[in-house]
Design an enzyme around this catalytic site. Structure first.
Site, short mmCIF file in Angstrom:
data_model
loop_
_atom_site.label_atom_id
_atom_site.label_comp_id
_atom_site.label_asym_id
_atom_site.label_seq_id
_atom_site.Cartn_x
_atom_site.Cartn_y
_atom_site.Cartn_z
N GLU A 333 0.80 -1.22 0.00
CA GLU A 333 0.00 0.00 0.00
C GLU A 333 0.84 1.28 0.00
O GLU A 333 0.54 2.23 0.72
CB GLU A 333 -0.96 0.00 1.20
CG GLU A 333 -2.00 -1.09 1.07
CD GLU A 333 -2.88 -1.24 2.30
OE1 GLU A 333 -4.09 -1.38 2.13
OE2 GLU A 333 -2.36 -1.25 3.43
C1 ACM Z 1 -1.90 -5.47 4.01
O1 ACM Z 1 -2.95 -6.01 4.41
N1 ACM Z 1 -1.87 -4.19 3.73
C2 ACM Z 1 -0.68 -6.24 3.84
#
Ligand code: ACM
Length: 527
Positions: A333
């Site tokens: 992310e």
């Molecule tokens: C994640 O769940 N952002 C690895």
């Protein structure tokens, strides 16, 4: 054992049914001849029931090999058995003993064991101490659930006769705890380690940093913990591990044959670090601490040389207190980092992990950069993640990157079971017990060579999780399913027999004080 690994699915199922069949004779638990059923999770590679049960009595001794490790496993077993049986159960490295822990034997690998049970006693044989420890977990489950209580219970303490030979399918069988969104104390982490050990989990991945909290002391950057660790989701006081705390977690995990895999999430998920040091920010201005639950808004400053001094220091200090082989660098992310910057960052950071003697693990977005030789990518996509993203992961796997599978709509323990589950999230979907268990890591991602799959991991993110009771109700009963996917041969995989074995765990969790979700999919015995 090898034979059983290749056992066709039907025969494997029959073996388990045969094993479970002992329970028919065991229907009257207080009769002398009855042995408790063989309902072990994770399913052993092979179970050959037969012969008389062994009965633990006040005369039983635990005879161990004359080694520190075997003695320690023997003491651990005695500590489990003494309170509920009320027996002395001396642990001895000489003379006779009906419960025998032996190092030796061939073909059992680093973690496998053989358990032979009959009228005269029970012998656990393993090539390595970890195998003795895992054999002890099996032995616990061969005894009535009341053995887990901490006060004297009525026996008899019968262990079914027969032979179990057991080695794991995968070397990486993990669980992750997010100690950043909410902080968990050393005692709480130890409690979870004990629960993980019950199911032969061998990796504890600690998510030590995120936007909401930096949880590990770094001497060269003291404000990371002092300031960055001073809050958590919702604005509570947070906390952090001193190096002594962290060493104690590592030591305790190791006593349960788990390796700690520490994660510093980078270049995103870094608000706590950016808030602690203005100079880490591209504009030289520290943002405020963050106590919400958004993701994707923070990034280390990829083009600042200081960023890599910082990362070098953090990795050096963390590697120095981490005996395990891996260091997890996150990489998920990174929505506030451009793709080019992401690739640059990973090209610079991965060699730092190698410089301090560790192997890289990253979330699977790492496969969009250039994974270092020997790196592992942790897949956290969904069943219906796009073909292109899966193909990127598969290409990396074909090129030698190992995979640990944590599909979010299967193994994320923070997903709600149903719409009515009070805790947890549902962005990846609702994950009931069958859904968590009923898939095959070996064939999950198209185009991935089976040899690239190093194992599975069940992450628990803690945006909504605050207490150990919260951990328990989300992990149980899904965690044992994840553990079984990691340990048991694919030939044993069968929901209908699994759910019966899983149901038998319920009274054990009751005895241990583990509060769990009584899924209607599982035929729990009445309380
Ligand atoms: C994640 O769940 N952002 C690895």
């Amino acid at each position: 054992m090898r034979q059983h690994h290749r056992t066709p699915r039907l025969l494997g199922t029959l073996l388990l049914v045969a094993a479970a069949g002992i329970s028919l004779v065991g229907a009257a638990p207080h009769t002398e001849a009855a042995a408790p059923p063989v309902r072990v999770v994770p399913a052993p590679a092979s179970v050959e029931p037969g012969g008389s049960p062994y009965r633990i009595t006040g005369d039983t001794r635990i005879r161990v090999d004359d080694s520190r490790e075997a003695r320690t496993v023997g003491d651990y077993l005695a500590d489990i058995l003494r309170p509920s049986t009320g027996y002395r159960l001396p642990v001895t490295s000489h003379g006779a003993g009906a419960i025998r822990l032996r190092l030796g034997g061939k073909g059992l690998g680093a973690e496998g064991y053989r358990l032979d049970s009959g009228r005269s006693g029970v012998t656990i044989t393993a090539g390595r101490p970890a195998g003795l420890f895992h054999g002890v977990q099996t032995l616990r489950q061969l005894l009535p659930a009341a053995v887990e209580k901490d006060s004297v219970q009525r026996g008899p303490w019968l262990i079914a006769g027969g032979t179990i030979e057991d080695t794991p399918r995968y070397a990486y069988r993990g669980a992750m705890l997010d100690v950043s969104r909410h902080f968990f104390t050393v005692a709480q982490v130890k409690h979870y380690i004990d629960e993980l050990a019950l199911y032969k989990v061998n990796k504890l991945h600690l998510h030590l940093s995120d936007d909401q909290g930096w949880r590990i002391a770094v001497d060269s950057w003291p404000r990371l913990a002092a300031h960055g660790g001073s809050t958590q989701v919702g604005g509570g006081q947070g906390g952090f591990y001193t190096k002594a705390d962290y060493r104690e977690i590592v030591r305790y995990a190791s006593s349960r044959y788990l390796e700690v895999v520490p994660e510093i999430d980078m270049p995103g998920h870094t608000n706590a670090a950016l808030a602690s040091y203005a100079e880490l920010n591209c504009d030289g201005v520290a943002p405020p601490l963050y106590t919400g639950t958004d993701v994707g808004f923070s990034s280390l400053c990829v083009n600042k040389p200081l960023t890599y001094d910082f990362v070098d220091d953090v990795i050096r200090e963390l590697a120095a207190i981490t005996p395990g082989g891996y260091l997890h660098i996150g990489g998920d992310e990174a929505h506030s980092t451009s793709h080019a910057d992401y690739v640059t960052f990973m090209d610079k950071v991965q060699p730092l992990v190698a410089k301090y003697g560790k192997k890289v693990i990253g979330w699977h977005q790492l496969t969009g950069a250039t994974p270092a030789k020997g790196a592992i990518a942790q897949y956290w996509g969904l069943d219906d993640t796009g073909a292109e993203e899966k193909a990127q992961v598969a290409r990396a796997a074909q090129n030698g990157t190992g995979l640990v599978l944590s599909p979010a709509d299967r193994l994320y323990l923070d997903m709600k079971y149903t719409a009515d589950t009070p805790l947890g999230q549902d962005w990846a979907g609702l994950v009931e017990v069958r859904r968590a268990y009923d898939w095959d890591p070996g064939g999950y991602l198209p185009g991935v060579p089976a040899s690239a799959v190093k194992g599975v991991e069940a992450p628990l993110w803690t945006e909504t999780i605050v207490t150990s009771a919260d951990i328990d109700v989300m992990a149980f009963p899904r965690l044992p399913g994840a553990a079984e996917l990691g340990w048991s041969p694919a030939s044993t995989h069968d929901w209908d027999t699994y759910k019966v074995r899983l149901a038998a765990q319920g009274p054990r969790w009751d005895a241990l004080g583990i509060g769990y979700y009584r899924s209607p999919q599982v035929p729990w015995p009445a309380r």
